[in-house]
Design an enzyme around this catalytic site. Sequence first.
Site, PDB file in Angstrom:
ATOM      1  N   ASN A  91       6.934 -24.959  -6.578  1.00 43.14           N
ATOM      2  CA  ASN A  91       6.465 -24.086  -7.652  1.00 43.14           C
ATOM      3  C   ASN A  91       6.360 -22.623  -7.226  1.00 43.14           C
ATOM      4  OD1 ASN A  91       4.476 -23.376 -10.027  1.00 43.14           O
ATOM      5  ND2 ASN A  91       3.331 -22.947  -8.150  1.00 43.14           N
ATOM      6  N   TYR A 157      15.379 -12.289 -11.494  1.00 44.91           N
ATOM      7  CA  TYR A 157      14.508 -13.453 -11.699  1.00 44.91           C
ATOM      8  C   TYR A 157      15.291 -14.527 -12.457  1.00 44.91           C
ATOM      9  CZ  TYR A 157      10.510 -16.215 -13.359  1.00 44.91           C
ATOM     10  OH  TYR A 157       9.642 -17.243 -13.638  1.00 44.91           O
ATOM     11  N   LYS A 161      16.304 -18.303 -11.180  1.00 42.19           N
ATOM     12  CA  LYS A 161      15.895 -19.538 -11.854  1.00 42.19           C
ATOM     13  C   LYS A 161      17.116 -20.359 -12.303  1.00 42.19           C
ATOM     14  CE  LYS A 161      11.474 -19.072 -11.288  1.00 42.19           C
ATOM     15  NZ  LYS A 161      10.701 -20.012 -10.465  1.00 42.19           N
ATOM     16  N   THR A 192      -0.831 -16.880 -16.904  1.00 42.23           N
ATOM     17  CA  THR A 192      -1.200 -16.975 -15.481  1.00 42.23           C
ATOM     18  C   THR A 192      -1.334 -15.555 -14.915  1.00 42.23           C
ATOM     19  OG1 THR A 192       1.040 -16.824 -14.599  1.00 42.23           O
ATOM     20  CG2 THR A 192       0.283 -19.034 -15.233  1.00 42.23           C
TER      21      THR A 192
HETATM   22  P1  NAD Z   1       1.312 -16.923  -9.935  1.00 38.35           P
HETATM   23  O1  NAD Z   1       1.706 -15.590  -9.418  1.00 38.35           O
HETATM   24  O2  NAD Z   1       0.042 -17.073 -10.713  1.00 38.35           O
HETATM   25  O3  NAD Z   1       1.266 -17.978  -8.735  1.00 38.35           O
HETATM   26  C1  NAD Z   1       2.310 -18.055  -7.798  1.00 38.35           C
HETATM   27  C2  NAD Z   1       1.745 -18.565  -6.472  1.00 38.35           C
HETATM   28  O4  NAD Z   1       2.823 -18.610  -5.541  1.00 38.35           O
HETATM   29  C3  NAD Z   1       0.684 -17.655  -5.877  1.00 38.35           C
HETATM   30  O5  NAD Z   1      -0.421 -18.415  -5.443  1.00 38.35           O
HETATM   31  C4  NAD Z   1       1.395 -16.992  -4.711  1.00 38.35           C
HETATM   32  O6  NAD Z   1       0.532 -16.638  -3.648  1.00 38.35           O
HETATM   33  C5  NAD Z   1       2.380 -18.079  -4.316  1.00 38.35           C
HETATM   34  N1  NAD Z   1       3.496 -17.554  -3.536  1.00 38.35           N
HETATM   35  C6  NAD Z   1       4.197 -16.401  -3.748  1.00 38.35           C
HETATM   36  N2  NAD Z   1       5.125 -16.246  -2.789  1.00 38.35           N
HETATM   37  C7  NAD Z   1       5.012 -17.314  -1.963  1.00 38.35           C
HETATM   38  C8  NAD Z   1       5.689 -17.710  -0.788  1.00 38.35           C
HETATM   39  N3  NAD Z   1       6.675 -16.971  -0.250  1.00 38.35           N
HETATM   40  N4  NAD Z   1       5.336 -18.873  -0.201  1.00 38.35           N
HETATM   41  C9  NAD Z   1       4.336 -19.638  -0.724  1.00 38.35           C
HETATM   42  N5  NAD Z   1       3.646 -19.300  -1.820  1.00 38.35           N
HETATM   43  C10 NAD Z   1       3.986 -18.148  -2.441  1.00 38.35           C
HETATM   44  O7  NAD Z   1       2.545 -17.410 -10.791  1.00 38.35           O
HETATM   45  P2  NAD Z   1       2.703 -18.565 -11.898  1.00 38.35           P
HETATM   46  O8  NAD Z   1       2.836 -17.901 -13.196  1.00 38.35           O
HETATM   47  O9  NAD Z   1       1.713 -19.635 -11.715  1.00 38.35           O
HETATM   48  O10 NAD Z   1       4.168 -19.076 -11.503  1.00 38.35           O
HETATM   49  C11 NAD Z   1       4.386 -20.284 -10.787  1.00 38.35           C
HETATM   50  C12 NAD Z   1       5.851 -20.653 -10.914  1.00 38.35           C
HETATM   51  O11 NAD Z   1       6.161 -20.839 -12.303  1.00 38.35           O
HETATM   52  C13 NAD Z   1       6.816 -19.570 -10.416  1.00 38.35           C
HETATM   53  O12 NAD Z   1       7.932 -20.191  -9.789  1.00 38.35           O
HETATM   54  C14 NAD Z   1       7.238 -18.888 -11.693  1.00 38.35           C
HETATM   55  O13 NAD Z   1       8.486 -18.258 -11.561  1.00 38.35           O
HETATM   56  C15 NAD Z   1       7.277 -20.039 -12.652  1.00 38.35           C
HETATM   57  N6  NAD Z   1       7.172 -19.673 -14.052  1.00 38.35           N
HETATM   58  C16 NAD Z   1       6.117 -18.948 -14.507  1.00 38.35           C
HETATM   59  C17 NAD Z   1       6.050 -18.616 -15.859  1.00 38.35           C
HETATM   60  C18 NAD Z   1       4.908 -17.806 -16.420  1.00 38.35           C
HETATM   61  O14 NAD Z   1       5.060 -17.292 -17.542  1.00 38.35           O
HETATM   62  N7  NAD Z   1       3.782 -17.682 -15.756  1.00 38.35           N
HETATM   63  C19 NAD Z   1       7.057 -19.027 -16.722  1.00 38.35           C
HETATM   64  C20 NAD Z   1       8.122 -19.774 -16.214  1.00 38.35           C
HETATM   65  C21 NAD Z   1       8.169 -20.098 -14.882  1.00 38.35           C
END
Ligand code: NAD
Length: 253
Positions: A91, A157, A161, A192
């Site tokens: 994730n 991005y 993905k 988030t």
């Molecule tokens: P977020 O920023 O709230 O959380 C991401 C987490 O990943 C954080 O705890 C961060 O410290 C950790 N992280 C970042 N780089 C890292 C690394 N190199 N190694 C280990 N951990 C690392 O983001 P989120 O919104 O919860 O997103 C989580 C996933 O869901 C991501 O892959 C994001 O692309 C995807 N996503 C998010 C959304 C959205 O709208 N929030 C939509 C689609 C997909």
Amino acid sequence: MNNTLREKVALVTGGASGIGHATALALAAEGAYVVVADVDEAGGQAVVAEIGDLGGQAFFQYSDVSQAADVVALIEAIVGRYGRIDCAVNNAGIEGLPARTADTSEADFDRIMAINVKGVWLCMKHEIQRMITQGGGVIVNIASVAGLVGAHSLPVYAASKHAVVGLTKSAALEYARKNIRINAVCPSVVRTPMVERAVEIMPQFAEATIKGNPSRRLGEPEEVAAAVVWLCSDASSFTNGATVTVDGGFTAQ
Ligand code: NAD
């Protein structure tokens, strides 16, 4: 606790925040032993404590998913503690700074690809090696609707993905007969910290996103976590190589 994942060992990378946090809690609520991996140690330890307070079992391991040595150490720590890894939720991901293709910096390209693509690939590589040895497992990669359609001002991005979707489908073909299922979840915009950062840079982002979604709202992290739990469980036993959208109908438009 519903026990659909009772005593399964589940890894969540990026488990300190947002979707990863909600997923870690949801997996623990189903009875899984959860491993929270993140670069945010304080946030990760807080999630572990939250799971403990709710009667679950978890531990934190610092791991930068873009670093092979960290990923190897992570899988070794899990196997050392529990002897196996049943479910892996890849994730961890970053969004980078919003910019059109011609304005994106090379540094941002490299950083996004290192974490979102190389990070997922490295985790899959070492998770799959372990899962082959133990006779099976389940992997869920968190992609995005930006892995299925373009994303204005987030071109790298979106490319990252799309790559996660490609890795997911390819590995699903390769390891189906090794009893390993590999799927991707593709959420639209979810409430988030990642999205809070985008709103800080582009104040109109949330409103425009809500307007553009047939459901006229953002997703909640728990709604993504519910799909992940289903994909980790035997309830999805014939689902493999799928891209499961959790998007309020966004990509149906
Ligand atoms: P977020 O920023 O709230 O959380 C991401 C987490 O990943 C954080 O705890 C961060 O410290 C950790 N992280 C970042 N780089 C890292 C690394 N190199 N190694 C280990 N951990 C690392 O983001 P989120 O919104 O919860 O997103 C989580 C996933 O869901 C991501 O892959 C994001 O692309 C995807 N996503 C998010 C959304 C959205 O709208 N929030 C939509 C689609 C997909």
